[in-house]
Every structure is written in C-alpha cells, then in structure tokens.
Design a protein around this motif. Structure first.
Motif, PDB file in Angstrom:
ATOM      1  N   GLU A  83       1.272   4.451   5.599  1.00 65.89           N
ATOM      2  CA  GLU A  83       0.960   3.407   6.584  1.00 65.89           C
ATOM      3  C   GLU A  83       0.042   3.954   7.672  1.00 65.89           C
ATOM      4  O   GLU A  83      -0.879   3.255   8.139  1.00 65.89           O
ATOM      5  CB  GLU A  83       2.233   2.861   7.208  1.00 65.89           C
ATOM      6  N   ALA A  86      -3.413   3.760   6.432  1.00 69.05           N
ATOM      7  CA  ALA A  86      -3.891   2.380   6.399  1.00 69.05           C
ATOM      8  C   ALA A  86      -4.294   1.875   7.781  1.00 69.05           C
ATOM      9  O   ALA A  86      -5.197   1.039   7.909  1.00 69.05           O
ATOM     10  CB  ALA A  86      -2.825   1.475   5.795  1.00 69.05           C
ATOM     11  N   ARG A  87      -3.640   2.380   8.823  1.00 62.67           N
ATOM     12  CA  ARG A  87      -3.911   1.904  10.190  1.00 62.67           C
ATOM     13  C   ARG A  87      -4.968   2.740  10.918  1.00 62.67           C
ATOM     14  O   ARG A  87      -5.320   2.446  12.055  1.00 62.67           O
ATOM     15  CB  ARG A  87      -2.618   1.919  11.015  1.00 62.67           C
ATOM     16  N   TYR A 115       2.389  -1.847   4.164  1.00 55.28           N
ATOM     17  CA  TYR A 115       0.984  -1.772   3.767  1.00 55.28           C
ATOM     18  C   TYR A 115       0.848  -2.364   2.380  1.00 55.28           C
ATOM     19  O   TYR A 115       1.809  -2.391   1.595  1.00 55.28           O
ATOM     20  CB  TYR A 115       0.474  -0.329   3.778  1.00 55.28           C
ATOM     21  N   ARG A 119      -5.125  -4.214  -0.312  1.00 53.44           N
ATOM     22  CA  ARG A 119      -5.709  -4.793   0.894  1.00 53.44           C
ATOM     23  C   ARG A 119      -6.004  -3.757   1.976  1.00 53.44           C
ATOM     24  O   ARG A 119      -7.012  -3.851   2.679  1.00 53.44           O
ATOM     25  CB  ARG A 119      -4.745  -5.851   1.463  1.00 53.44           C
ATOM     26  N   ASP A 120      -5.127  -2.759   2.108  1.00 57.25           N
ATOM     27  CA  ASP A 120      -5.179  -1.879   3.278  1.00 57.25           C
ATOM     28  C   ASP A 120      -5.712  -0.474   3.006  1.00 57.25           C
ATOM     29  O   ASP A 120      -5.905   0.292   3.948  1.00 57.25           O
ATOM     30  CB  ASP A 120      -3.778  -1.756   3.892  1.00 57.25           C
TER      31      ASP A 120
END
Length: 329
Positions: A83, A86-87, A115, A119-120
């Motif tokens: 995560e 992803a961020r 996540y 997409r991420d």
C-alpha cells in the motif's frame, strides 16, 4: 477591451499548464534518477524476496550513479508495504518489490485490500524466478518422490510445514496434494527459517521450500531433497529430478519477484527504469549470485511483466477458491 485581454492571458496560461507538465515529465525521464531510489520491500529481511532484489539494487546503483536504498516494511502479509508503494509519488524514485503473494494471491484472499493491483500499481520489471524443492526429514522412508507419494497416500493427514499461509511454498504443496489426490495437513510458520528448523528437528516430516533455504540443510544431510518444482532440472542440481518428470506431468511452481511503481508513473519513465533494470539483470556477476541461491534473472518488458501478473492472479486465485486456502492456515 480589458476583459478580452484578461481572457486571452488566462487562455494562454491555461494552455501552458499541460505543456509545462509534459516538460516536467520529460525532464524526469531524461534525468532519472536525480536522487536516491527507494525500494520498499513488504517482506522481512533475509527472505529471497528481500535478498535477490538487493543484489539487483547493487548493480543498478552502479549503473545509474545514485544510491538504491531498501526499506523493509514487513508484516500484514505484505499489505502495508505494498500500500505504501501504491500511495507514493509516481516519479520513479519510489518502487516496491512485488511477488506472487502480494500481487496475485492477496487479491483473492482479501476482498477488502486497501490497494487494487491493476488500478494502483504499475508493473515495471520481473526480476527473478526461484526454484522450490520438496524436502523431507531423514526419518521419512522415502528416497525418491514416487516413494514419498506412496508413503503419503498410506499416511493420510501427514503434516507439512510452510513459510506461512498463502506463501508460494504453501501454494505449491496445496497444488501438489490436489493433483495427486493426497490428504495433507498444513502447518504454517512465520517464515521459512522456523519451518526449516522444525523439519530438521523432525517436528514435521515434509516441507516445500525454496532451494535457497533447503540446499544448505540438504548438503549437511539434515534433510533429504527429493525434487524441484521447476519445468526443467536445475543446472546446479542436475541429479535432482523435477516433480513434473516423476509424479505429475506439467507441474511447475516457482517463486518470483519484480518491481512495481505507483500508478500514474509515466509510461516513458517506466520504460527508462525497465531498461536500466534489464541491463542490470544481464550482469554476469549477478547471474552467478542468483545461481548460488537457486534463482535465475528474468529480464523482459514492463508489458510482459504486467501480463504475467494478470495470468498468475487467475491461476492462484482459482486455487485459493477451490482449495479453500485462508490466511489463518
């Protein structure tokens, strides 16, 4: 007249925004990396998914003349670390290690993941495949894999160890049992180390593990290595047969790892990073270091890695559902 001048100035400025953005992206691509590259590892130190990417990072840092810094964010079956990737800002300076568990298995196990892989995250490059091995305690009356299968069929419910729920060794053993119609009891551990320690001690009789972990114990005659799970025999272990050639044609399971970037990372920048990684994977010293651990470099395009991840998600998602694999073991 004043109003039209203001409108022209506004429109001119608005038109320059995307031009400036594209110029910024182009500059980032041309100068990557212009500061240290951070690679988040969502696994504990010492595992193959930590050690092998570090080998690549050593070579990459020399090629790009910038430090490559690894940050372990273990725990939560890889979710918090993934995560964090992803961020992150999609500028190519924060990447993450992705593996079968985080990219292909967790989505099937946990419908509420924070996540979404498609997409991420942006697949950048597949780095390695690593062989697994079938190993037993010396007290097991089997010196070949067919003999082990016969013994397991005569002892339904035999306990086997793994590095943890939904890890590649667990998945390999579950697939093995389903293909051969064997009833086994899974005993998950918190990592390969403690699982192998209990196999050596005779607490559990059977285990699927990476060759990296199994080979030192087999060389010391503390465990017996019966087969590997790759499609072909390993050059380093030419006398060890594969599962496919002995008891289950077409059986192939490998651990794998690669690098992912946050979604939104510009495609040209992804290709720039992929090119640097592919060149690093071609380093002869790297191939030797991988070979010592039962791994092989796997250079390829970002698109090929993305397609591979999607195929693995389908493959292991189906096993998770049909075999009832859960995170609690």
């Amino acid at each position: 007249m004043l109003g039209s001048t203001v409108r022209r100035d506004f429109l001119s400025a608005a038109m320059q925004v995307p031009l400036l953005a594209r110029a910024g992206v182009a500059h980032a691509e041309a100068t990557w990396p212009n500061r240290p590259v951070r690679i988040i590892v969502p696994f504990p130190p010492g595992q193959s998914t930590d050690v092998l990417p570090r080998f690549v990072g050593d070579v990459l840092s020399r090629r790009v003349a910038q430090p490559v810094v690894f940050e372990n964010r273990a725990g939560g079956v890889g979710v918090p670390g993934t995560e964090a990737v992803a961020r992150a800002t999609p500028d190519g300076h924060t990447l993450g290690v992705g593996a079968v568990s985080t990219l292909a298995v967790n989505p099937a196990l946990m419908p509420n993941l924070p996540y979404d892989v498609e997409r991420d995250l942006t697949p950048v490059a597949k780095l390695f495949d690593i062989a697994l091995a079938v190993v037993v305690h010396p007290s097991v009356p089997a010196t070949t894999l067919p003999e082990l299968v016969t013994w397991l069929r005569g002892n339904p419910g035999t306990r086997y160890a793994s590095a943890g729920p939904a890890t590649t060794p667990h998945l390999a053993a579950a697939l093995f049992a389903r293909r051969l119609g064997i009833l086994l009891e899974h005993v998950p551990y918190r990592g390969s180390g403690p699982a192998m320690a209990d196999l050596v001690a005779g607490v559990v009789p059977v285990m699927f593990d990476t060759v990296t972990s199994a080979l030192p114990q087999a060389s010391a005659a503390k465990v017996r290595l019966l087969a590997v799970t790759t499609a072909q025999r390993l050059p380093r272990l030419p006398d060890i047969p594969t599962v496919s050639e002995t008891v289950s044609a077409g059986f192939e399971v490998v651990g794998w790892g690669g690098l992912v970037a946050p979604a939104g990372t510009p495609a040209p920048l992804v290709e720039t990073i992929n090119g640097a990684l592919e060149a690093s994977l071609g380093d002869p010293l790297l191939a030797n270091r991988f070979g010592e651990l039962g791994a092989v470099p796997t250079p390829g395009t970002a698109g090929e890695f993305a397609a591979f991840v999607r195929a693995e998600a389908v493959r292991w998602g189906e096993l998770v559902r049909t075999a009832g694999i859960r995170l609690d073991g």
